[in-house]
Design a protein around this motif. Structure first.
Motif, PDB file in Angstrom:
ATOM      1  N   MET A   1     -25.817  -4.535   3.142  1.00 55.53           N
ATOM      2  CA  MET A   1     -24.879  -4.026   2.153  1.00 55.53           C
ATOM      3  C   MET A   1     -23.673  -4.957   2.063  1.00 55.53           C
ATOM      4  SD  MET A   1     -23.087  -0.263   1.978  1.00 55.53           S
ATOM      5  CE  MET A   1     -21.982   0.150   0.636  1.00 55.53           C
ATOM      6  N   SER A   2     -23.273  -5.307   0.849  1.00 53.74           N
ATOM      7  CA  SER A   2     -22.152  -6.219   0.648  1.00 53.74           C
ATOM      8  C   SER A   2     -20.856  -5.602   1.138  1.00 53.74           C
ATOM      9  CB  SER A   2     -22.007  -6.562  -0.837  1.00 53.74           C
ATOM     10  OG  SER A   2     -23.142  -7.232  -1.311  1.00 53.74           O
ATOM     11  N   LYS A   3     -20.000  -6.443   1.686  1.00 55.48           N
ATOM     12  CA  LYS A   3     -18.681  -5.996   2.103  1.00 55.48           C
ATOM     13  C   LYS A   3     -17.783  -5.855   0.869  1.00 55.48           C
ATOM     14  CE  LYS A   3     -19.542  -6.139   6.540  1.00 55.48           C
ATOM     15  NZ  LYS A   3     -19.534  -4.925   7.381  1.00 55.48           N
ATOM     16  N   GLN A   4     -17.006  -4.779   0.846  1.00 59.12           N
ATOM     17  CA  GLN A   4     -16.096  -4.518  -0.254  1.00 59.12           C
ATOM     18  C   GLN A   4     -14.764  -5.196   0.030  1.00 59.12           C
ATOM     19  OE1 GLN A   4     -17.138  -2.517  -2.912  1.00 59.12           O
ATOM     20  NE2 GLN A   4     -19.141  -2.456  -1.885  1.00 59.12           N
ATOM     21  N   VAL A   5     -14.386  -6.147  -0.806  1.00 56.17           N
ATOM     22  CA  VAL A   5     -13.136  -6.877  -0.636  1.00 56.17           C
ATOM     23  C   VAL A   5     -12.259  -6.682  -1.866  1.00 56.17           C
ATOM     24  CG1 VAL A   5     -12.051  -9.142  -0.349  1.00 56.17           C
ATOM     25  CG2 VAL A   5     -14.187  -8.619   0.859  1.00 56.17           C
ATOM     26  N   VAL A   6     -11.024  -6.272  -1.642  1.00 58.26           N
ATOM     27  CA  VAL A   6     -10.046  -6.210  -2.721  1.00 58.26           C
ATOM     28  C   VAL A   6      -9.216  -7.486  -2.696  1.00 58.26           C
ATOM     29  CG1 VAL A   6      -7.851  -5.169  -3.414  1.00 58.26           C
ATOM     30  CG2 VAL A   6      -9.863  -3.739  -3.091  1.00 58.26           C
ATOM     31  N   LEU A   7      -9.151  -8.140  -3.835  1.00 59.08           N
ATOM     32  CA  LEU A   7      -8.289  -9.295  -4.041  1.00 59.08           C
ATOM     33  C   LEU A   7      -7.031  -8.760  -4.717  1.00 59.08           C
ATOM     34  CD1 LEU A   7      -7.786 -12.329  -4.013  1.00 59.08           C
ATOM     35  CD2 LEU A   7      -9.224 -12.530  -6.035  1.00 59.08           C
ATOM     36  N   GLY A  43     -12.131  -5.318   3.338  1.00 59.28           N
ATOM     37  CA  GLY A  43     -11.208  -6.424   3.561  1.00 59.28           C
ATOM     38  C   GLY A  43     -10.228  -6.542   2.415  1.00 59.28           C
ATOM     39  N   LEU A  44      -9.027  -7.038   2.706  1.00 56.67           N
ATOM     40  CA  LEU A  44      -8.014  -7.277   1.683  1.00 56.67           C
ATOM     41  C   LEU A  44      -7.611  -8.742   1.734  1.00 56.67           C
ATOM     42  CD1 LEU A  44      -5.926  -6.104  -0.428  1.00 56.67           C
ATOM     43  CD2 LEU A  44      -4.316  -6.014   1.494  1.00 56.67           C
ATOM     44  N   LEU A  45      -7.688  -9.431   0.594  1.00 54.31           N
ATOM     45  CA  LEU A  45      -7.232 -10.806   0.508  1.00 54.31           C
ATOM     46  C   LEU A  45      -5.947 -10.836  -0.305  1.00 54.31           C
ATOM     47  CD1 LEU A  45      -9.264 -14.019   0.134  1.00 54.31           C
ATOM     48  CD2 LEU A  45      -7.207 -13.711  -1.236  1.00 54.31           C
ATOM     49  N   VAL A  66       3.435  -2.401   1.816  1.00 53.07           N
ATOM     50  CA  VAL A  66       3.052  -1.133   2.449  1.00 53.07           C
ATOM     51  C   VAL A  66       1.544  -1.121   2.716  1.00 53.07           C
ATOM     52  CG1 VAL A  66       3.038   1.383   2.247  1.00 53.07           C
ATOM     53  CG2 VAL A  66       4.950   0.056   1.316  1.00 53.07           C
ATOM     54  N   VAL A  67       0.774  -1.624   1.758  1.00 51.07           N
ATOM     55  CA  VAL A  67      -0.682  -1.719   1.921  1.00 51.07           C
ATOM     56  C   VAL A  67      -1.024  -2.542   3.162  1.00 51.07           C
ATOM     57  CG1 VAL A  67      -2.809  -2.677   0.960  1.00 51.07           C
ATOM     58  CG2 VAL A  67      -1.248  -1.406  -0.501  1.00 51.07           C
ATOM     59  N   VAL A  68      -0.413  -3.725   3.279  1.00 48.18           N
ATOM     60  CA  VAL A  68      -0.685  -4.599   4.416  1.00 48.18           C
ATOM     61  C   VAL A  68      -0.355  -3.884   5.718  1.00 48.18           C
ATOM     62  CG1 VAL A  68       0.047  -6.708   5.594  1.00 48.18           C
ATOM     63  CG2 VAL A  68      -0.427  -6.748   3.143  1.00 48.18           C
ATOM     64  N   ASP A  69       0.809  -3.257   5.766  1.00 52.61           N
ATOM     65  CA  ASP A  69       1.227  -2.580   6.992  1.00 52.61           C
ATOM     66  C   ASP A  69       0.290  -1.425   7.335  1.00 52.61           C
ATOM     67  OD1 ASP A  69       3.363  -2.562   9.049  1.00 52.61           O
ATOM     68  OD2 ASP A  69       3.666  -0.521   8.343  1.00 52.61           O
ATOM     69  N   ARG A  70      -0.092  -0.659   6.337  1.00 56.59           N
ATOM     70  CA  ARG A  70      -0.984   0.483   6.572  1.00 56.59           C
ATOM     71  C   ARG A  70      -2.353   0.019   7.067  1.00 56.59           C
ATOM     72  NH1 ARG A  70      -1.421   5.403   2.320  1.00 56.59           N
ATOM     73  NH2 ARG A  70       0.792   5.427   2.901  1.00 56.59           N
ATOM     74  N   ARG A  71      -2.875  -1.026   6.455  1.00 54.26           N
ATOM     75  CA  ARG A  71      -4.183  -1.539   6.876  1.00 54.26           C
ATOM     76  C   ARG A  71      -4.127  -2.027   8.324  1.00 54.26           C
ATOM     77  NH1 ARG A  71      -8.285  -2.527   3.337  1.00 54.26           N
ATOM     78  NH2 ARG A  71      -9.088  -4.044   4.831  1.00 54.26           N
ATOM     79  N   LEU A  72      -3.102  -2.766   8.661  1.00 56.79           N
ATOM     80  CA  LEU A  72      -3.022  -3.323  10.010  1.00 56.79           C
ATOM     81  C   LEU A  72      -2.813  -2.232  11.045  1.00 56.79           C
ATOM     82  CD1 LEU A  72      -0.936  -6.527   9.278  1.00 56.79           C
ATOM     83  CD2 LEU A  72      -3.418  -6.319   9.538  1.00 56.79           C
ATOM     84  N   THR A  73      -2.073  -1.196  10.690  1.00 57.60           N
ATOM     85  CA  THR A  73      -1.894  -0.060  11.598  1.00 57.60           C
ATOM     86  C   THR A  73      -3.236   0.579  11.930  1.00 57.60           C
ATOM     87  OG1 THR A  73       0.344   0.376  10.767  1.00 57.60           O
ATOM     88  CG2 THR A  73      -0.779   2.182  11.895  1.00 57.60           C
ATOM     89  N   GLY A  74      -4.142   0.584  10.941  1.00 51.59           N
ATOM     90  CA  GLY A  74      -5.474   1.142  11.144  1.00 51.59           C
ATOM     91  C   GLY A  74      -6.507   0.124  11.589  1.00 51.59           C
ATOM     92  N   GLY A  75      -6.073  -1.109  11.869  1.00 46.07           N
ATOM     93  CA  GLY A  75      -7.004  -2.135  12.332  1.00 46.07           C
ATOM     94  C   GLY A  75      -7.933  -2.654  11.254  1.00 46.07           C
ATOM     95  N   ARG A  76      -7.501  -2.606   9.998  1.00 42.78           N
ATOM     96  CA  ARG A  76      -8.344  -3.025   8.879  1.00 42.78           C
ATOM     97  C   ARG A  76      -7.975  -4.442   8.444  1.00 42.78           C
ATOM     98  NH1 ARG A  76     -10.230   1.583   4.986  1.00 42.78           N
ATOM     99  NH2 ARG A  76     -12.145   0.524   5.586  1.00 42.78           N
ATOM    100  N   PRO A  77      -8.949  -5.321   8.280  1.00 42.68           N
ATOM    101  CA  PRO A  77      -8.682  -6.750   8.098  1.00 42.68           C
ATOM    102  C   PRO A  77      -7.918  -7.115   6.826  1.00 42.68           C
ATOM    103  CG  PRO A  77     -10.928  -6.406   8.844  1.00 42.68           C
ATOM    104  CD  PRO A  77     -10.388  -5.060   8.486  1.00 42.68           C
ATOM    105  N   VAL A  78      -7.013  -8.087   6.994  1.00 43.08           N
ATOM    106  CA  VAL A  78      -6.226  -8.673   5.910  1.00 43.08           C
ATOM    107  C   VAL A  78      -6.269 -10.187   6.079  1.00 43.08           C
ATOM    108  CG1 VAL A  78      -3.931  -8.911   4.877  1.00 43.08           C
ATOM    109  CG2 VAL A  78      -4.665  -6.684   5.786  1.00 43.08           C
TER     110      VAL A  78
END
Length: 213
Positions: A1-7, A43-45, A66-78
């Motif tokens: 399954m392809s990884k979902q990445v938001v640019l 992932g977020l680019l 805020v998005v970056v901070d929230r993702r990193l708090t949850g261990g989600r890649p940026v």
């Protein structure tokens, strides 16, 4: 399954070439400023071109900080690219103007100071000094990558590490001036160069990142 990445589309960045580069390595890419989509993707680019202050203004307008901070708090890649990397640091100084960054890492983005009379901006292909254990540079440690910038982080200041993870800092030099080319720090990674403009080597780096999501 392809990884979902938001640019993240916040008005600053090489959006279309980055989108194509991610699609090339098999990611399912959405270009958007939507808050929830950006928070929830695999992932977020974060791209970025131009002035530090303008990028921060655009980022805050879509609550990207805020998005970056929230993702990193949850261990989600940026992954930040070029000025998208620079704004992750505490501050930038351009033409005597100091601007606040996202403060994910301490440090100052400042004008490059080549010692060998090389022109600024630094524009073109350059090798990097990737550390042992790098996931981003796995298999491409000796390749060249495409840079185009006048500013960079010339001193690494982080002492306290995120979640006890020791950051891996990749360096390069231009005209004798040494600066940060990339950082890997848990879920947060960034490159000063443009992987989307770096041919097969850049594609391999993006593929390494997408596979890690």
């Amino acid at each position: 399954m392809s990884k979902q990445v938001v640019l993240l589309d916040y008005g600053s960045g090489n959006i279309r070439s980055a989108e194509r580069a991610l699609q090339r390595v098999g990611a399912d890419v959405t270009v958007t400023a939507d808050f929830e989509a950006a928070c929830n993707a695999d992932g977020l680019l974060v791209p970025g071109v131009g002035a530090f202050e303008a990028c921060m203004t655009g980022l805050k307008a879509v609550r990207g900080d805020v998005v970056v901070d929230r993702r990193l708090t949850g261990g989600r890649p940026v992954l930040g690219i070029c000025v998208g990397m620079q704004i992750l640091f505490s501050r930038g100084i351009e033409h005597g103007v100091e601007s606040e960054g996202c403060e994910q890492w301490p440090g100052t983005v400042e004008r490059l100071q080549p010692e060998d009379a090389e022109p600024v901006p630094h524009m073109g292909w350059n090798t990097v000094e990737a550390p042992d254990g790098s996931a981003l540079f796995k298999g491409i440690e000796d390749e060249r990558f495409y840079f185009v910038h006048s500013y960079g982080v010339r001193t690494w200041e982080l002492t306290d590490t995120r979640d006890s993870v020791t950051p891996l800092v990749t360096w390069t030099t231009y005209g004798g001036d040494r600066f940060v080319a990339a950082v890997e720090n848990g879920p947060l990674s960034a490159t000063q160069f443009h992987p989307e403009k770096s041919g097969d080597a850049g594609a391999a780096l993006l593929e390494n990142w997408v596979r890690s999501l």
